[in-house]
Design a protein around this motif. Structure first.
Motif, short mmCIF file in Angstrom:
data_model
loop_
_atom_site.label_atom_id
_atom_site.label_comp_id
_atom_site.label_asym_id
_atom_site.label_seq_id
_atom_site.Cartn_x
_atom_site.Cartn_y
_atom_site.Cartn_z
N LEU A 193 41.54 41.59 25.62
CA LEU A 193 41.76 43.04 25.48
C LEU A 193 41.54 43.44 24.03
O LEU A 193 42.08 42.80 23.12
N CYS A 194 40.79 44.50 23.79
CA CYS A 194 40.56 44.95 22.42
C CYS A 194 41.83 45.64 21.90
O CYS A 194 42.74 45.93 22.67
N LYS A 195 41.85 45.93 20.60
CA LYS A 195 43.04 46.54 19.98
C LYS A 195 43.36 47.88 20.61
O LYS A 195 44.52 48.24 20.77
N ILE A 196 42.33 48.65 20.94
CA ILE A 196 42.56 49.99 21.50
C ILE A 196 43.19 49.88 22.89
O ILE A 196 44.19 50.52 23.20
N CYS A 197 42.62 49.03 23.74
CA CYS A 197 43.15 48.89 25.11
C CYS A 197 44.54 48.24 25.12
O CYS A 197 45.31 48.44 26.05
N ALA A 198 44.84 47.45 24.07
CA ALA A 198 46.15 46.79 24.03
C ALA A 198 47.25 47.75 23.57
O ALA A 198 48.43 47.42 23.63
N GLN A 224 33.20 40.83 25.17
CA GLN A 224 33.49 42.20 25.62
C GLN A 224 34.92 42.28 26.13
O GLN A 224 35.37 41.40 26.87
N CYS A 225 35.62 43.34 25.73
CA CYS A 225 36.97 43.62 26.25
C CYS A 225 36.87 43.75 27.77
O CYS A 225 35.95 44.38 28.29
N THR A 226 37.81 43.15 28.48
CA THR A 226 37.75 43.16 29.95
C THR A 226 38.06 44.55 30.53
O THR A 226 37.82 44.80 31.70
N CYS A 227 38.60 45.42 29.67
CA CYS A 227 38.97 46.76 30.15
C CYS A 227 37.88 47.79 29.81
O CYS A 227 37.45 48.55 30.68
N CYS A 228 37.43 47.79 28.54
CA CYS A 228 36.53 48.89 28.11
C CYS A 228 35.12 48.41 27.75
O CYS A 228 34.25 49.22 27.48
N ARG A 229 34.89 47.10 27.69
CA ARG A 229 33.60 46.50 27.35
C ARG A 229 33.21 46.67 25.88
O ARG A 229 32.07 46.39 25.52
ZN ZN Z 1 39.10 47.59 25.30
#
Ligand code: ZN
Length: 201
Positions: A68-73, A56-61
């Motif tokens: 970090l997923c591509k969107i949050c990055a 899971q992305c640490t920001c958005c899960r």
């Molecule tokens: Zn994310």
């Protein structure tokens, strides 16, 4: 029971997929053994790799290969100061495909369901709380499924967002069939329910 203990084991393992019972699993097992052995070996490797590495992305899960997923990055996504809350990763995909939202997401991985022991912690709401405290969002869009549980979850999150003085809290509009799942809605309907989102009350 088949002629081979290994085959029985394979048939049982294939039933991990939703909607696959003994009969379908047996058919798949024979198909793989008869014609697709090398593809099945490759599938085994891909499954191991995916299960070990996707987290899971640490920001958005949402699911991601890294912290970090591509969107949050993507900094441009942060600049919109807009956060969309969804129940599942497939909802993110559906909204991305509708090409109507360019902000960040937060994935709950479910909805509030006290009877199943799913509360604020299971939905990552402490993380959402700290996200709202550290990021200055102008808008929160509640895009939970239009079910009783989805609406109750949206209300709970709306009051959390109100505590952080978020200016605009909205809920996606009708068009999404009541009781349905977001990821089963066609792109045009989803785009219009985003455009016609209304303030949450
Ligand atoms: Zn994310």
């Amino acid at each position: 029971m088949s002629s081979s203990a290994q085959l029985d084991k394979l048939i049982r393992a294939l039933q991990v997929q939703p909607g696959v019972g003994t009969r379908s699993a047996t058919r798949i097992a024979y198909h793989l053994l008869d014609r697709r052995r090398s593809d099945a070996i490759e599938l085994g490797h891909v499954l191991i790799e995916a299960m070990n590495n996707i987290r899971q992305c640490t920001c958005c899960r949402n699911y991601s290969d890294s912290d970090l997923c591509k969107i949050c990055a993507n900094q441009e996504r942060h600049n919109t100061r807009s956060l969309c809350i969804v129940e599942s990763p497939s909802d993110v995909e559906a909204i991305e495909n509708s090409n109507n939202f360019f902000g960040l997401y937060f994935v709950l991985h479910g909805h509030l369901s006290p009877i199943d022991g799913i509360g604020a912690k299971e939905l990552g709401l402490p993380l959402l709380d700290s996200l709202l405290a550290t990021n200055k969002f102008d808008e929160i869009i509640l895009a939970t499924n239009p079910t009783i549980e989805g609406d109750a979850t949206a209300s709970f999150i709306a009051s959390l967002a109100q505590r952080h003085n978020i200016k605009h809290i909205s809920k996606i509009a009708s068009g999404v069939p009541l009781g349905g799942d977001l990821d089963s809605v066609d792109q045009k309907t989803l785009a219009s329910s985003f455009m016609n989102r209304r303030p949450f009350s």
